[in-house]
Design a protein around this motif. Sequence first.
Motif, PDB file in Angstrom:
ATOM      1  N   LEU A 120     -51.180 -43.859-104.857  1.00 54.83           N
ATOM      2  CA  LEU A 120     -50.645 -43.003-105.814  1.00 54.83           C
ATOM      3  C   LEU A 120     -51.439 -42.558-106.728  1.00 54.83           C
ATOM      4  CD1 LEU A 120     -47.549 -45.015-106.926  1.00 54.83           C
ATOM      5  CD2 LEU A 120     -47.456 -43.103-105.372  1.00 54.83           C
ATOM      6  N   LYS A 121     -51.638 -41.356-106.964  1.00 54.65           N
ATOM      7  CA  LYS A 121     -52.732 -40.536-107.934  1.00 54.65           C
ATOM      8  C   LYS A 121     -52.010 -40.927-109.261  1.00 54.65           C
ATOM      9  CE  LYS A 121     -54.476 -37.581-104.343  1.00 54.65           C
ATOM     10  NZ  LYS A 121     -54.843 -36.299-104.139  1.00 54.65           N
ATOM     11  N   GLU A 122     -52.813 -40.543-110.130  1.00 51.94           N
ATOM     12  CA  GLU A 122     -52.598 -40.521-111.669  1.00 51.94           C
ATOM     13  C   GLU A 122     -51.142 -40.043-112.110  1.00 51.94           C
ATOM     14  OE1 GLU A 122     -52.545 -42.601-115.150  1.00 51.94           O
ATOM     15  OE2 GLU A 122     -54.402 -42.791-113.565  1.00 51.94           O
ATOM     16  N   GLY A 123     -51.100 -38.800-111.783  1.00 55.88           N
ATOM     17  CA  GLY A 123     -49.703 -38.160-112.239  1.00 55.88           C
ATOM     18  C   GLY A 123     -48.822 -38.411-111.232  1.00 55.88           C
ATOM     19  N   GLU A 124     -48.659 -39.322-110.225  1.00 57.35           N
ATOM     20  CA  GLU A 124     -47.570 -39.851-109.410  1.00 57.35           C
ATOM     21  C   GLU A 124     -47.215 -41.386-109.713  1.00 57.35           C
ATOM     22  OE1 GLU A 124     -48.770 -37.802-105.385  1.00 57.35           O
ATOM     23  OE2 GLU A 124     -49.707 -39.546-105.695  1.00 57.35           O
ATOM     24  N   LYS A 125     -47.748 -41.964-110.960  1.00 56.54           N
ATOM     25  CA  LYS A 125     -47.771 -43.349-111.179  1.00 56.54           C
ATOM     26  C   LYS A 125     -46.296 -43.682-111.727  1.00 56.54           C
ATOM     27  CE  LYS A 125     -52.081 -45.175-110.750  1.00 56.54           C
ATOM     28  NZ  LYS A 125     -53.115 -46.307-111.031  1.00 56.54           N
ATOM     29  N   GLU A 126     -45.258 -42.982-111.544  1.00 55.16           N
ATOM     30  CA  GLU A 126     -43.926 -43.316-111.808  1.00 55.16           C
ATOM     31  C   GLU A 126     -43.061 -43.469-110.313  1.00 55.16           C
ATOM     32  OE1 GLU A 126     -43.021 -44.682-114.578  1.00 55.16           O
ATOM     33  OE2 GLU A 126     -45.016 -43.935-115.567  1.00 55.16           O
ATOM     34  N   LYS A 127     -43.609 -43.327-109.427  1.00 53.82           N
ATOM     35  CA  LYS A 127     -42.938 -43.561-108.170  1.00 53.82           C
ATOM     36  C   LYS A 127     -42.430 -44.811-107.737  1.00 53.82           C
ATOM     37  CE  LYS A 127     -44.604 -39.126-105.912  1.00 53.82           C
ATOM     38  NZ  LYS A 127     -45.185 -38.710-104.791  1.00 53.82           N
ATOM     39  N   ALA A 128     -41.615 -44.993-107.000  1.00 53.14           N
ATOM     40  CA  ALA A 128     -40.942 -46.575-106.882  1.00 53.14           C
ATOM     41  C   ALA A 128     -42.101 -47.007-105.663  1.00 53.14           C
ATOM     42  CB  ALA A 128     -39.829 -46.547-105.938  1.00 53.14           C
ATOM     43  N   VAL A 129     -42.482 -48.291-105.853  1.00 52.70           N
ATOM     44  CA  VAL A 129     -43.402 -49.094-104.720  1.00 52.70           C
ATOM     45  C   VAL A 129     -42.546 -50.113-104.161  1.00 52.70           C
ATOM     46  CG1 VAL A 129     -45.599 -50.345-104.931  1.00 52.70           C
ATOM     47  CG2 VAL A 129     -45.347 -48.400-106.368  1.00 52.70           C
ATOM     48  N   ALA A 130     -42.748 -50.355-103.089  1.00 53.22           N
ATOM     49  CA  ALA A 130     -42.142 -51.425-102.435  1.00 53.22           C
ATOM     50  C   ALA A 130     -43.480 -52.514-102.074  1.00 53.22           C
ATOM     51  CB  ALA A 130     -41.828 -50.928-100.878  1.00 53.22           C
ATOM     52  N   PRO A 131     -42.743 -53.931-101.871  1.00 53.54           N
ATOM     53  CA  PRO A 131     -43.721 -54.881-102.002  1.00 53.54           C
ATOM     54  C   PRO A 131     -44.696 -54.515-100.675  1.00 53.54           C
ATOM     55  CG  PRO A 131     -41.358 -55.553-102.244  1.00 53.54           C
ATOM     56  CD  PRO A 131     -41.315 -54.206-101.979  1.00 53.54           C
ATOM     57  N   ALA A 132     -44.335 -54.157 -99.406  1.00 51.43           N
ATOM     58  CA  ALA A 132     -44.971 -53.983 -98.464  1.00 51.43           C
ATOM     59  C   ALA A 132     -46.367 -52.916 -98.527  1.00 51.43           C
ATOM     60  CB  ALA A 132     -44.296 -53.533 -97.259  1.00 51.43           C
ATOM     61  N   ASP A 133     -46.115 -52.043 -99.702  1.00 57.56           N
ATOM     62  CA  ASP A 133     -47.069 -51.167 -99.943  1.00 57.56           C
ATOM     63  C   ASP A 133     -48.175 -51.848-100.437  1.00 57.56           C
ATOM     64  OD1 ASP A 133     -45.324 -48.982 -99.366  1.00 57.56           O
ATOM     65  OD2 ASP A 133     -44.934 -48.702-101.625  1.00 57.56           O
ATOM     66  N   VAL A 134     -48.261 -53.003-100.749  1.00 58.69           N
ATOM     67  CA  VAL A 134     -49.396 -53.456-101.618  1.00 58.69           C
ATOM     68  C   VAL A 134     -49.703 -54.893-101.124  1.00 58.69           C
ATOM     69  CG1 VAL A 134     -49.323 -52.214-103.772  1.00 58.69           C
ATOM     70  CG2 VAL A 134     -48.094 -54.382-103.630  1.00 58.69           C
ATOM     71  N   ILE A 135     -48.576 -56.017-100.512  1.00 58.17           N
ATOM     72  CA  ILE A 135     -48.928 -56.933-100.358  1.00 58.17           C
ATOM     73  C   ILE A 135     -48.636 -57.214 -98.607  1.00 58.17           C
ATOM     74  CG2 ILE A 135     -47.889 -59.454-100.345  1.00 58.17           C
ATOM     75  CD1 ILE A 135     -47.110 -58.907-103.270  1.00 58.17           C
ATOM     76  N   GLU A 136     -49.582 -57.474 -97.962  1.00 56.20           N
ATOM     77  CA  GLU A 136     -49.537 -57.868 -96.519  1.00 56.20           C
ATOM     78  C   GLU A 136     -48.479 -58.953 -96.254  1.00 56.20           C
ATOM     79  OE1 GLU A 136     -53.005 -57.772 -94.491  1.00 56.20           O
ATOM     80  OE2 GLU A 136     -53.898 -55.664 -95.266  1.00 56.20           O
ATOM     81  N   GLU A 137     -47.693 -58.812 -94.898  1.00 57.40           N
ATOM     82  CA  GLU A 137     -47.080 -60.028 -94.617  1.00 57.40           C
ATOM     83  C   GLU A 137     -47.899 -61.189 -94.444  1.00 57.40           C
ATOM     84  OE1 GLU A 137     -43.609 -60.885 -90.785  1.00 57.40           O
ATOM     85  OE2 GLU A 137     -44.789 -59.026 -90.887  1.00 57.40           O
ATOM     86  N   GLY A 138     -47.303 -62.192 -94.859  1.00 55.75           N
ATOM     87  CA  GLY A 138     -48.085 -63.455 -94.637  1.00 55.75           C
ATOM     88  C   GLY A 138     -49.260 -63.612 -95.554  1.00 55.75           C
ATOM     89  N   ALA A 139     -49.344 -62.755 -96.623  1.00 58.40           N
ATOM     90  CA  ALA A 139     -50.422 -62.997 -97.557  1.00 58.40           C
ATOM     91  C   ALA A 139     -50.151 -64.346 -98.332  1.00 58.40           C
ATOM     92  CB  ALA A 139     -50.331 -61.927 -98.856  1.00 58.40           C
TER      93      ALA A 139
END
Length: 214
Positions: A120-139
């Motif tokens: 996400l860029k600065e102007g987009e930082k109100e969009k929904a984020v899913a856990p898988a977007d930032v945390i890999e499975e088994g982290a």
Amino acid sequence: MAEALVIVDVQNDFCEGGALAVEGGAALAAELSEFLEDSHGEYDVIVATQDWHIEPGSHFSDSPDFQRTWPVHCVAGTRGADLHDDLDTERIQARFLKGLFDDGYSGFEGRLGDPDRTGLKEGEKEKAVAPADVIEEGAPDLNTYLQQQGVETVTIVGIATDHCVRATALDAADNDYEVRLLKNLTVGVDEDRIAETYEELREAGVELLRSDEL
């Protein structure tokens, strides 16, 4: 004996101008950057924790009591959830995201993630984020990660002394680390609760120091 520095929740929403600001938060971010510049070589592992709320249930409230319920803050993917600009992140080796679907007070509830993976860029930082977007499975969670690095001593700094710093330090002690808290590199909300927190931490075996006493 490996030692870790855990930087707790030095995020925009917990600093001046944020949704749940703690007085002195921005100054602390800059002070931590100076500390990292001078002292990073003393730590084998340097990590940060971040509130990363997606659907934290009753943690958010339109009528918060500021004890168990809070205004909306550190929503995943938003500017408020980012680490503060005055915190130098160059030497932070890993980030642990917590509170996705619950309160998430302790850094030990967090899992290894990469907030920058959202794209996400600065102007987009109100969009929904899913856990898988930032945390890999088994982290790994924070405790697993520290054990993998052979850490036995944990030094804790950050925001807020009487809330997430407290919970993180207590969990570190419960997980049998030697724990230090640097009082001059934390800021808190309520002076009375900070004093109570210090006493509680002492009873749990946490060593309370200033950075110049290390």
